[in-house]
Design a protein around this motif. Sequence first.
Motif, PDB file in Angstrom:
ATOM      1  N   ARG A   1      25.297  29.328 -11.660  1.00  0.00           N
ATOM      2  CA  ARG A   1      24.790  29.402 -13.039  1.00  0.00           C
ATOM      3  C   ARG A   1      25.860  29.983 -13.961  1.00  0.00           C
ATOM      4  NH1 ARG A   1      20.054  30.971 -10.860  1.00  0.00           N
ATOM      5  NH2 ARG A   1      20.375  33.174 -11.258  1.00  0.00           N
ATOM      6  N   LEU A   2      26.587  30.995 -13.469  1.00  0.00           N
ATOM      7  CA  LEU A   2      27.656  31.599 -14.271  1.00  0.00           C
ATOM      8  C   LEU A   2      28.850  30.655 -14.420  1.00  0.00           C
ATOM      9  CD1 LEU A   2      27.743  35.212 -12.802  1.00  0.00           C
ATOM     10  CD2 LEU A   2      27.025  34.557 -15.102  1.00  0.00           C
ATOM     11  N   TYR A   3      29.153  29.923 -13.352  1.00  0.00           N
ATOM     12  CA  TYR A   3      30.325  29.040 -13.331  1.00  0.00           C
ATOM     13  C   TYR A   3      29.937  27.651 -12.820  1.00  0.00           C
ATOM     14  CZ  TYR A   3      32.983  33.272 -14.086  1.00  0.00           C
ATOM     15  OH  TYR A   3      33.479  34.430 -14.606  1.00  0.00           O
ATOM     16  N   PRO A   4      29.275  26.853 -13.642  1.00  0.00           N
ATOM     17  CA  PRO A   4      28.907  25.501 -13.203  1.00  0.00           C
ATOM     18  C   PRO A   4      30.138  24.631 -12.930  1.00  0.00           C
ATOM     19  CG  PRO A   4      28.451  25.791 -15.544  1.00  0.00           C
ATOM     20  CD  PRO A   4      28.847  27.129 -15.009  1.00  0.00           C
ATOM     21  N   GLU A   5      31.286  25.039 -13.444  1.00  0.00           N
ATOM     22  CA  GLU A   5      32.528  24.294 -13.209  1.00  0.00           C
ATOM     23  C   GLU A   5      32.906  24.260 -11.730  1.00  0.00           C
ATOM     24  OE1 GLU A   5      32.574  26.201 -17.275  1.00  0.00           O
ATOM     25  OE2 GLU A   5      32.191  26.918 -15.243  1.00  0.00           O
ATOM     26  N   ALA A   6      32.359  25.202 -10.940  1.00  0.00           N
ATOM     27  CA  ALA A   6      32.664  25.241  -9.504  1.00  0.00           C
ATOM     28  C   ALA A   6      32.254  23.946  -8.812  1.00  0.00           C
ATOM     29  CB  ALA A   6      31.971  26.426  -8.843  1.00  0.00           C
ATOM     30  N   SER A   7      31.242  23.276  -9.351  1.00  0.00           N
ATOM     31  CA  SER A   7      30.791  22.020  -8.738  1.00  0.00           C
ATOM     32  C   SER A   7      31.776  20.878  -8.993  1.00  0.00           C
ATOM     33  CB  SER A   7      29.395  21.641  -9.250  1.00  0.00           C
ATOM     34  OG  SER A   7      29.449  21.409 -10.636  1.00  0.00           O
ATOM     35  N   LYS A   8      32.698  21.058  -9.939  1.00  0.00           N
ATOM     36  CA  LYS A   8      33.703  20.028 -10.220  1.00  0.00           C
ATOM     37  C   LYS A   8      34.918  20.168  -9.306  1.00  0.00           C
ATOM     38  CE  LYS A   8      32.498  19.822 -15.096  1.00  0.00           C
ATOM     39  NZ  LYS A   8      32.967  20.145 -16.452  1.00  0.00           N
ATOM     40  N   GLY A   9      35.202  21.380  -8.870  1.00  0.00           N
ATOM     41  CA  GLY A   9      36.358  21.619  -8.026  1.00  0.00           C
ATOM     42  C   GLY A   9      36.921  22.999  -8.273  1.00  0.00           C
ATOM     43  N   PHE A  10      37.813  23.432  -7.399  1.00  0.00           N
ATOM     44  CA  PHE A  10      38.347  24.787  -7.489  1.00  0.00           C
ATOM     45  C   PHE A  10      39.245  24.969  -8.706  1.00  0.00           C
ATOM     46  CE2 PHE A  10      40.879  28.479  -6.036  1.00  0.00           C
ATOM     47  CZ  PHE A  10      39.824  29.350  -5.827  1.00  0.00           C
ATOM     48  N   ARG A  11      40.028  23.977  -9.070  1.00  0.00           N
ATOM     49  CA  ARG A  11      40.900  24.086 -10.240  1.00  0.00           C
ATOM     50  C   ARG A  11      40.060  24.248 -11.515  1.00  0.00           C
ATOM     51  NH1 ARG A  11      45.142  26.362 -10.720  1.00  0.00           N
ATOM     52  NH2 ARG A  11      45.534  25.577  -8.654  1.00  0.00           N
ATOM     53  N   ALA A  12      38.961  23.508 -11.625  1.00  0.00           N
ATOM     54  CA  ALA A  12      38.077  23.636 -12.790  1.00  0.00           C
ATOM     55  C   ALA A  12      37.460  25.034 -12.837  1.00  0.00           C
ATOM     56  CB  ALA A  12      36.990  22.569 -12.740  1.00  0.00           C
ATOM     57  N   LEU A  13      37.104  25.568 -11.672  1.00  0.00           N
ATOM     58  CA  LEU A  13      36.564  26.922 -11.606  1.00  0.00           C
ATOM     59  C   LEU A  13      37.602  27.940 -12.081  1.00  0.00           C
ATOM     60  CD1 LEU A  13      34.536  29.115 -10.731  1.00  0.00           C
ATOM     61  CD2 LEU A  13      35.450  28.881  -8.408  1.00  0.00           C
ATOM     62  N   LEU A  14      38.822  27.841 -11.598  1.00  0.00           N
ATOM     63  CA  LEU A  14      39.875  28.776 -12.020  1.00  0.00           C
ATOM     64  C   LEU A  14      40.121  28.707 -13.517  1.00  0.00           C
ATOM     65  CD1 LEU A  14      42.616  28.533  -9.263  1.00  0.00           C
ATOM     66  CD2 LEU A  14      41.078  30.420  -9.724  1.00  0.00           C
ATOM     67  N   THR A  15      40.132  27.508 -14.053  1.00  0.00           N
ATOM     68  CA  THR A  15      40.344  27.337 -15.492  1.00  0.00           C
ATOM     69  C   THR A  15      39.230  28.025 -16.273  1.00  0.00           C
ATOM     70  OG1 THR A  15      41.492  25.256 -15.107  1.00  0.00           O
ATOM     71  CG2 THR A  15      40.634  25.632 -17.329  1.00  0.00           C
ATOM     72  N   ALA A  16      37.988  27.872 -15.820  1.00  0.00           N
ATOM     73  CA  ALA A  16      36.851  28.507 -16.494  1.00  0.00           C
ATOM     74  C   ALA A  16      36.935  30.026 -16.404  1.00  0.00           C
ATOM     75  CB  ALA A  16      35.544  28.005 -15.884  1.00  0.00           C
ATOM     76  N   ILE A  17      37.284  30.538 -15.248  1.00  0.00           N
ATOM     77  CA  ILE A  17      37.405  31.991 -15.068  1.00  0.00           C
ATOM     78  C   ILE A  17      38.495  32.542 -15.976  1.00  0.00           C
ATOM     79  CG2 ILE A  17      38.170  33.773 -13.435  1.00  0.00           C
ATOM     80  CD1 ILE A  17      36.652  32.155 -11.255  1.00  0.00           C
ATOM     81  N   GLN A  18      39.641  31.880 -16.004  1.00  0.00           N
ATOM     82  CA  GLN A  18      40.746  32.354 -16.835  1.00  0.00           C
ATOM     83  C   GLN A  18      40.404  32.283 -18.317  1.00  0.00           C
ATOM     84  OE1 GLN A  18      43.846  29.886 -15.284  1.00  0.00           O
ATOM     85  NE2 GLN A  18      44.411  31.359 -13.706  1.00  0.00           N
TER      86      GLN A  18
END
Length: 144
Positions: free
Chosen positions: A96-113
Motif C-alpha cells: 500500500r505504501l509502495y505500489p511501485e514494488a509490483s512493477k519491479g525493484f527498480r521502480a520501487l527504488l525510484t519511488a523510495i528515493q
Amino acid sequence: MSVQAPVHAQAATRVPRTLPIPGVFIPNLPAGSSAWREAVRQWEEGAENLLPLCDWPPAWYSGGMRTVFRTKRGDRKTGLSSSHFPAHRDEDTFLRLYPEASKGFRALLTAIQARSPTHVCRHRTSKHGSPEERDSACSRASSP
C-alpha cells in the motif's frame, strides 16, 4: 619510416579492473513483481551458500570491490531498510505504501528515493544554461 600507434590507442591507458572475490557474488533479481521479495531474501538470508548481504564484511563491497558489488548491495539496502520495509514485515502495508514494488525493484527504488527527505536529486546543468534559456538565446540571435 617508423609507424606510430594511433593517438587514441596511446591515450587509452586503463586502470585494471578489480576481479571479484572467488565465490562472492550477488545474483541478479528477477523481473516483475516478485523482485522485491527476492531482494529481501538476498539481504536477510543470503543466496546459494553466500552470507546475507546485510552481514557482508565491508571488504566485500568497498575499496577495490566497490565497482563490483557496491551498487547492487546498496540498492538492496536502500529498498529494504527498516524505514521503507516495515519492521513487522507486513506485505500488505508495504504494497500500500509502495505500489511501485509490483512493477519491479527498480521502480520501487525510484519511488523510495523520490519520497525520501534525505535524497537530494542533483540535476546537472549546462554551462550554456537551461534548455529554455538556450532556446530563447537562439530565437534572439536569429531575430532581426
